[in-house]
Design a protein around this motif. Structure first.
Motif, PDB file in Angstrom:
ATOM      1  N   GLU A 180       1.106  -0.946  -0.434  1.00 21.66           N
ATOM      2  CA  GLU A 180      -0.036  -0.181   0.005  1.00 21.66           C
ATOM      3  C   GLU A 180       0.873   1.585   0.099  1.00 21.66           C
ATOM      4  N   GLU A 181       0.641   2.308  -1.037  1.00 19.04           N
ATOM      5  CA  GLU A 181       2.207   3.072  -1.021  1.00 19.04           C
ATOM      6  C   GLU A 181       1.551   4.270   0.064  1.00 19.04           C
ATOM      7  N   ALA A 182       2.107   5.424   0.560  1.00 16.59           N
ATOM      8  CA  ALA A 182       1.831   5.972   1.552  1.00 16.59           C
ATOM      9  C   ALA A 182       0.577   6.873   1.000  1.00 16.59           C
ATOM     10  N   TRP A 183       1.187   7.319   0.219  1.00 16.56           N
ATOM     11  CA  TRP A 183       0.137   8.849  -0.210  1.00 16.56           C
ATOM     12  C   TRP A 183      -1.392   7.896  -0.143  1.00 16.56           C
ATOM     13  N   LYS A 184      -1.548   6.706  -0.360  1.00 17.83           N
ATOM     14  CA  LYS A 184      -3.272   6.395  -0.206  1.00 17.83           C
ATOM     15  C   LYS A 184      -3.431   6.513   1.058  1.00 17.83           C
ATOM     16  N   LYS A 185      -3.281   6.576   2.332  1.00 17.74           N
ATOM     17  CA  LYS A 185      -3.964   6.690   3.324  1.00 17.74           C
ATOM     18  C   LYS A 185      -3.798   8.137   3.748  1.00 17.74           C
ATOM     19  N   GLY A 186      -3.409   9.293   3.080  1.00 18.95           N
ATOM     20  CA  GLY A 186      -3.587  10.579   3.097  1.00 18.95           C
ATOM     21  C   GLY A 186      -4.730  11.236   2.270  1.00 18.95           C
ATOM     22  N   SER A 187      -3.937  10.780   1.380  1.00 16.46           N
ATOM     23  CA  SER A 187      -5.197  11.219   0.222  1.00 16.46           C
ATOM     24  C   SER A 187      -6.398  10.472  -0.408  1.00 16.46           C
ATOM     25  N   ALA A 188      -6.634   9.479   0.482  1.00 16.25           N
ATOM     26  CA  ALA A 188      -7.140   8.592  -0.629  1.00 16.25           C
ATOM     27  C   ALA A 188      -8.675   9.000   0.296  1.00 16.25           C
ATOM     28  N   GLU A 189      -9.493   9.541   0.906  1.00 16.50           N
ATOM     29  CA  GLU A 189     -10.543  10.282   1.409  1.00 16.50           C
ATOM     30  C   GLU A 189     -10.852  11.028   0.257  1.00 16.50           C
ATOM     31  N   LEU A 190      -9.261  12.212   0.494  1.00 15.13           N
ATOM     32  CA  LEU A 190      -9.392  13.517  -0.303  1.00 15.13           C
ATOM     33  C   LEU A 190      -9.891  13.396  -1.621  1.00 15.13           C
ATOM     34  N   LEU A 191      -9.150  12.014  -2.471  1.00  9.78           N
ATOM     35  CA  LEU A 191      -9.610  12.146  -3.682  1.00  9.78           C
ATOM     36  C   LEU A 191     -11.350  11.726  -3.854  1.00  9.78           C
ATOM     37  N   VAL A 192     -11.341  10.718  -2.828  1.00  9.30           N
ATOM     38  CA  VAL A 192     -13.370   9.828  -3.272  1.00  9.30           C
ATOM     39  C   VAL A 192     -14.466  11.072  -2.900  1.00  9.30           C
ATOM     40  N   LEU A 193     -13.558  12.017  -1.574  1.00 12.03           N
ATOM     41  CA  LEU A 193     -15.186  13.179  -1.522  1.00 12.03           C
ATOM     42  C   LEU A 193     -15.283  14.501  -2.467  1.00 12.03           C
ATOM     43  N   SER A 194     -13.677  14.728  -3.257  1.00  8.76           N
ATOM     44  CA  SER A 194     -13.591  15.826  -4.507  1.00  8.76           C
ATOM     45  C   SER A 194     -14.296  15.020  -6.142  1.00  8.76           C
ATOM     46  N   LEU A 195     -14.294  13.824  -5.976  1.00  9.92           N
ATOM     47  CA  LEU A 195     -15.062  13.138  -7.318  1.00  9.92           C
ATOM     48  C   LEU A 195     -16.317  13.189  -7.059  1.00  9.92           C
TER      49      LEU A 195
ATOM     50  N   TYR B  84     -17.172   2.939   2.171  1.00  2.00           N
ATOM     51  CA  TYR B  84     -18.255   2.285   3.522  1.00  2.00           C
ATOM     52  C   TYR B  84     -17.883   2.713   4.627  1.00  2.00           C
ATOM     53  N   ARG B  85     -16.874   3.069   4.705  1.00  2.00           N
ATOM     54  CA  ARG B  85     -16.216   3.810   6.020  1.00  2.00           C
ATOM     55  C   ARG B  85     -16.897   5.786   5.817  1.00  2.00           C
ATOM     56  N   LEU B  86     -16.609   5.869   4.493  1.00  2.00           N
ATOM     57  CA  LEU B  86     -16.851   7.463   4.591  1.00  2.00           C
ATOM     58  C   LEU B  86     -18.665   7.457   5.141  1.00  2.00           C
ATOM     59  N   GLU B  87     -19.387   6.337   4.418  1.00  2.00           N
ATOM     60  CA  GLU B  87     -21.235   6.588   4.210  1.00  2.00           C
ATOM     61  C   GLU B  87     -21.016   6.405   6.464  1.00  2.00           C
ATOM     62  N   LYS B  88     -20.788   5.559   6.597  1.00  2.00           N
ATOM     63  CA  LYS B  88     -20.650   4.795   8.183  1.00  2.00           C
ATOM     64  C   LYS B  88     -20.221   6.628   8.509  1.00  2.00           C
ATOM     65  N   ARG B  89     -18.882   7.577   8.265  1.00  2.00           N
ATOM     66  CA  ARG B  89     -19.112   8.476   9.043  1.00  2.00           C
ATOM     67  C   ARG B  89     -20.092   9.894   8.758  1.00  2.00           C
ATOM     68  N   GLY B  90     -21.050   9.112   7.349  1.00  2.00           N
ATOM     69  CA  GLY B  90     -22.152  10.272   7.352  1.00  2.00           C
ATOM     70  C   GLY B  90     -21.560  11.222   6.122  1.00  2.00           C
ATOM     71  N   TRP B  91     -20.071  11.186   5.644  1.00  2.00           N
ATOM     72  CA  TRP B  91     -20.241  11.728   4.600  1.00  2.00           C
ATOM     73  C   TRP B  91     -20.056  12.040   3.070  1.00  2.00           C
ATOM     74  N   ILE B  92     -20.678  10.369   3.208  1.00  2.00           N
ATOM     75  CA  ILE B  92     -21.190  10.809   1.508  1.00  2.00           C
ATOM     76  C   ILE B  92     -22.891   9.653   2.025  1.00  2.00           C
ATOM     77  N   GLU B  93     -23.562   9.590   1.341  1.00  2.00           N
ATOM     78  CA  GLU B  93     -24.591   8.743   1.380  1.00  2.00           C
ATOM     79  C   GLU B  93     -25.115   7.830  -0.006  1.00  2.00           C
ATOM     80  N   GLY B  94     -25.115   6.525  -0.083  1.00  2.00           N
ATOM     81  CA  GLY B  94     -25.399   5.382  -1.407  1.00  2.00           C
ATOM     82  C   GLY B  94     -26.817   5.232  -1.195  1.00  2.00           C
ATOM     83  N   ARG B  95     -26.901   4.814  -2.769  1.00  2.00           N
ATOM     84  CA  ARG B  95     -28.287   5.059  -2.644  1.00  2.00           C
ATOM     85  C   ARG B  95     -28.188   3.330  -3.918  1.00  2.00           C
TER      86      ARG B  95
END
Length: 108
Positions: free
Chosen positions: A1-16, A51-62
């Motif tokens: 697992e590359e180091a960038w992923k940990k810090g930036s994965a959430e940022l990338l997904v939320l941005s998109l 799944y984690r982002l949805e559990k935190r209430g940052w995103i909503e899936g349907r």
């Protein structure tokens, strides 16, 4: 697992998800395409993150069913997610700027 992923994965997904709802496969594909193939997201790590982002209430899936397509789960950014995104963007900018200054990299 590359180091960038940990810090930036959430940022990338939320941005998109900021401009429109998307499904997981599309998110992974966009990260690949927009990064010119530099950043890859394996489905195996993307779905647990969604799944984690949805559990935190940052995103909503349907679940959405379209004719002649399999059911897909579309995610959208929530108001809380938007707030977190703006915060993470600021932090990432500071971090990238600091690294750039130390390493002598010109910041675009």
């Amino acid at each position: 697992e590359e180091a960038w992923k940990k810090g930036s994965a959430e940022l990338l997904v939320l941005s998109l998800l900021e401009d429109q709802p998307r499904h997981g496969y599309e998110i992974g594909k966009l990260i690949d395409v927009r990064s010119g193939g530099t950043l890859h997201f394996h489905v195996a790590s993307l779905y647990p993150l969604l799944y984690r982002l949805e559990k935190r209430g940052w995103i909503e899936g349907r679940w959405v069913e379209k004719a002649n397509q399999r059911r897909r789960r579309y995610y959208r950014l929530t108001a809380e997610g938007q707030r977190v995104l703006e915060l993470q963007r600021r932090k990432w900018q500071e971090f990238a700027g600091a690294v750039g200054r130390i390493a002598g990299v010109q910041h675009a």
